[in-house]
Design a protein around this motif. Sequence first.
Motif, mmCIF file in Angstrom:
data_model
loop_
_atom_site.group_PDB
_atom_site.id
_atom_site.type_symbol
_atom_site.label_atom_id
_atom_site.label_comp_id
_atom_site.label_asym_id
_atom_site.label_seq_id
_atom_site.Cartn_x
_atom_site.Cartn_y
_atom_site.Cartn_z
ATOM 1 N N THR A 155 0.807 -1.220 0.000
ATOM 2 C CA THR A 155 0.000 0.000 0.000
ATOM 3 C C THR A 155 0.842 1.272 0.000
ATOM 4 O OG1 THR A 155 -0.160 -0.129 2.412
ATOM 5 C CG2 THR A 155 -1.986 -1.074 1.124
ATOM 6 N N LEU A 156 2.120 1.151 0.342
ATOM 7 C CA LEU A 156 2.989 2.328 0.421
ATOM 8 C C LEU A 156 4.004 2.407 -0.715
ATOM 9 C CD1 LEU A 156 3.699 2.176 4.264
ATOM 10 C CD2 LEU A 156 1.938 3.495 3.070
ATOM 11 N N LEU A 157 4.116 1.375 -1.510
ATOM 12 C CA LEU A 157 5.161 1.314 -2.536
ATOM 13 C C LEU A 157 5.170 2.524 -3.464
ATOM 14 C CD1 LEU A 157 5.197 -2.430 -3.674
ATOM 15 C CD2 LEU A 157 6.977 -1.196 -2.429
ATOM 16 N N ASN A 158 4.039 2.843 -4.053
ATOM 17 C CA ASN A 158 3.999 3.906 -5.049
ATOM 18 C C ASN A 158 4.314 5.264 -4.448
ATOM 19 O OD1 ASN A 158 2.163 6.003 -6.788
ATOM 20 N ND2 ASN A 158 3.165 4.443 -8.040
ATOM 21 N N THR A 159 3.671 5.605 -3.360
ATOM 22 C CA THR A 159 3.894 6.907 -2.727
ATOM 23 C C THR A 159 5.335 7.059 -2.270
ATOM 24 O OG1 THR A 159 1.593 6.997 -1.998
ATOM 25 C CG2 THR A 159 3.152 8.426 -0.851
ATOM 26 N N TYR A 160 5.855 6.045 -1.609
ATOM 27 C CA TYR A 160 7.210 6.145 -1.067
ATOM 28 C C TYR A 160 8.266 6.118 -2.173
ATOM 29 C CZ TYR A 160 5.622 5.512 3.784
ATOM 30 O OH TYR A 160 5.047 5.671 5.021
ATOM 31 N N SER A 161 8.064 5.310 -3.198
ATOM 32 C CA SER A 161 9.056 5.265 -4.274
ATOM 33 C C SER A 161 9.086 6.585 -5.041
ATOM 34 C CB SER A 161 8.816 4.086 -5.211
ATOM 35 O OG SER A 161 7.586 4.211 -5.867
ATOM 36 N N ASN A 162 7.957 7.248 -5.170
ATOM 37 C CA ASN A 162 7.942 8.561 -5.813
ATOM 38 C C ASN A 162 8.631 9.613 -4.948
ATOM 39 O OD1 ASN A 162 6.629 7.810 -8.179
ATOM 40 N ND2 ASN A 162 4.616 8.120 -7.306
ATOM 41 N N ALA A 163 8.512 9.493 -3.644
ATOM 42 C CA ALA A 163 9.104 10.468 -2.727
ATOM 43 C C ALA A 163 10.612 10.295 -2.583
ATOM 44 C CB ALA A 163 8.436 10.363 -1.360
ATOM 45 N N PHE A 164 11.110 9.071 -2.760
ATOM 46 C CA PHE A 164 12.529 8.794 -2.519
ATOM 47 C C PHE A 164 13.216 8.244 -3.756
ATOM 48 C CE2 PHE A 164 10.418 8.594 1.571
ATOM 49 C CZ PHE A 164 11.136 9.569 2.242
ATOM 50 N N ASN A 165 13.126 8.958 -4.810
ATOM 51 C CA ASN A 165 13.813 8.583 -6.043
ATOM 52 C C ASN A 165 15.171 9.287 -6.056
ATOM 53 O OD1 ASN A 165 14.395 7.581 -8.534
ATOM 54 N ND2 ASN A 165 13.042 8.951 -9.646
ATOM 55 N N ASN A 166 16.050 8.867 -5.122
ATOM 56 C CA ASN A 166 17.359 9.513 -5.021
ATOM 57 C C ASN A 166 18.439 8.481 -4.725
ATOM 58 O OD1 ASN A 166 17.679 9.122 -2.118
ATOM 59 N ND2 ASN A 166 16.194 10.771 -1.828
ATOM 60 N N LYS A 167 19.672 8.939 -4.592
ATOM 61 C CA LYS A 167 20.791 8.021 -4.414
ATOM 62 C C LYS A 167 20.953 7.531 -2.991
ATOM 63 C CE LYS A 167 24.097 11.801 -4.081
ATOM 64 N NZ LYS A 167 25.243 12.437 -4.679
ATOM 65 N N TYR A 168 20.188 8.073 -2.057
ATOM 66 C CA TYR A 168 20.356 7.701 -0.654
ATOM 67 C C TYR A 168 19.367 6.634 -0.182
ATOM 68 C CZ TYR A 168 23.341 11.781 -0.597
ATOM 69 O OH TYR A 168 24.335 12.671 -0.864
ATOM 70 N N ILE A 169 18.144 6.683 -0.666
ATOM 71 C CA ILE A 169 17.082 5.780 -0.210
ATOM 72 C C ILE A 169 16.485 5.054 -1.413
ATOM 73 C CG2 ILE A 169 14.801 5.633 0.881
ATOM 74 C CD1 ILE A 169 16.684 6.614 2.944
ATOM 75 N N SER A 170 16.293 3.739 -1.266
ATOM 76 C CA SER A 170 15.558 2.958 -2.265
ATOM 77 C C SER A 170 14.391 2.273 -1.574
ATOM 78 C CB SER A 170 16.452 1.897 -2.907
ATOM 79 O OG SER A 170 17.459 2.502 -3.676
ATOM 80 N N ILE A 171 13.362 1.982 -2.350
ATOM 81 C CA ILE A 171 12.158 1.342 -1.818
ATOM 82 C C ILE A 171 12.018 -0.052 -2.430
ATOM 83 C CG2 ILE A 171 9.628 1.503 -1.624
ATOM 84 C CD1 ILE A 171 11.161 3.640 0.005
ATOM 85 N N GLY A 172 11.643 -1.004 -1.574
ATOM 86 C CA GLY A 172 11.450 -2.374 -2.026
ATOM 87 C C GLY A 172 10.147 -2.947 -1.498
ATOM 88 N N ALA A 173 9.771 -4.083 -2.056
ATOM 89 C CA ALA A 173 8.575 -4.805 -1.635
ATOM 90 C C ALA A 173 8.979 -5.966 -0.729
ATOM 91 C CB ALA A 173 7.813 -5.328 -2.848
ATOM 92 N N GLN A 174 8.008 -6.534 -0.054
ATOM 93 C CA GLN A 174 8.268 -7.583 0.922
ATOM 94 C C GLN A 174 8.023 -8.991 0.403
ATOM 95 O OE1 GLN A 174 5.675 -6.336 4.056
ATOM 96 N NE2 GLN A 174 7.041 -4.716 4.713
ATOM 97 N N ASN A 175 7.387 -9.124 -0.730
ATOM 98 C CA ASN A 175 7.070 -10.446 -1.266
ATOM 99 C C ASN A 175 6.318 -10.245 -2.569
ATOM 100 O OD1 ASN A 175 6.940 -13.239 -1.409
ATOM 101 N ND2 ASN A 175 5.674 -13.491 0.392
ATOM 102 N N CYS A 176 6.035 -11.320 -3.270
ATOM 103 C CA CYS A 176 5.174 -11.277 -4.447
ATOM 104 C C CYS A 176 4.630 -12.678 -4.696
ATOM 105 C CB CYS A 176 5.915 -10.761 -5.677
ATOM 106 S SG CYS A 176 7.202 -11.851 -6.312
ATOM 107 N N HIS A 177 3.645 -12.756 -5.551
ATOM 108 C CA HIS A 177 3.094 -14.040 -5.969
ATOM 109 C C HIS A 177 4.107 -14.709 -6.892
ATOM 110 C CE1 HIS A 177 0.421 -16.957 -7.927
ATOM 111 N NE2 HIS A 177 -0.323 -16.840 -6.840
ATOM 112 N N GLU A 178 4.088 -16.015 -6.941
ATOM 113 C CA GLU A 178 5.071 -16.732 -7.756
ATOM 114 C C GLU A 178 4.850 -16.589 -9.252
ATOM 115 O OE1 GLU A 178 3.886 -21.322 -7.912
ATOM 116 O OE2 GLU A 178 4.059 -20.569 -5.873
ATOM 117 N N LEU A 179 3.637 -16.282 -9.687
ATOM 118 C CA LEU A 179 3.388 -16.098 -11.115
ATOM 119 C C LEU A 179 3.720 -14.675 -11.512
ATOM 120 C CD1 LEU A 179 0.032 -18.003 -11.746
ATOM 121 C CD2 LEU A 179 2.364 -18.767 -12.175
#
Length: 134
Positions: free
Chosen positions: A48-72
């Motif tokens: 639920t936070l991926l899009n907002t946070y990745s847009n806010a921290f598109n820099n060389k200091y902070i990266s945003i990742g996900a915690q899991n995904c479906h296998e397909l």
Amino acid sequence: MTNKYTYFIANWKMFGVLSSIKLIKKVDFYLKKIKKKNSKVIFCVPYTLLNTYSNAFNNKYISIGAQNCHELGTFGAFTGSVNSKMVKDAGAKYIILGHSESRSNGDTNTSINKKILSSLKNNLKVIFCIGENL
């Protein structure tokens, strides 16, 4: 092979709302202040936070990742599931796979391998949990 970076990876598990961005902003401010060049700080947040946070921290200091995904790696009739393509589209650069809790809830080496292959195909950098049992 040596890695030129030191990684700090924060897995937020089931934590965070939009206003929690203030916590990451404090870390971002500090990192900009000290200008640490050989470190990567990655916050793996709920979907639920991926899009907002990745847009806010598109820099060389902070990266945003996900915690899991479906296998397909494709779309399908899996209510509530999110695939690696969707994770990438939401702005994540990294993904954590193979958590001990996911394994205890049914993830197998085979399903985790499918998640890894799907994530790599979608240009996500995989953080693979190995040996964790807590």
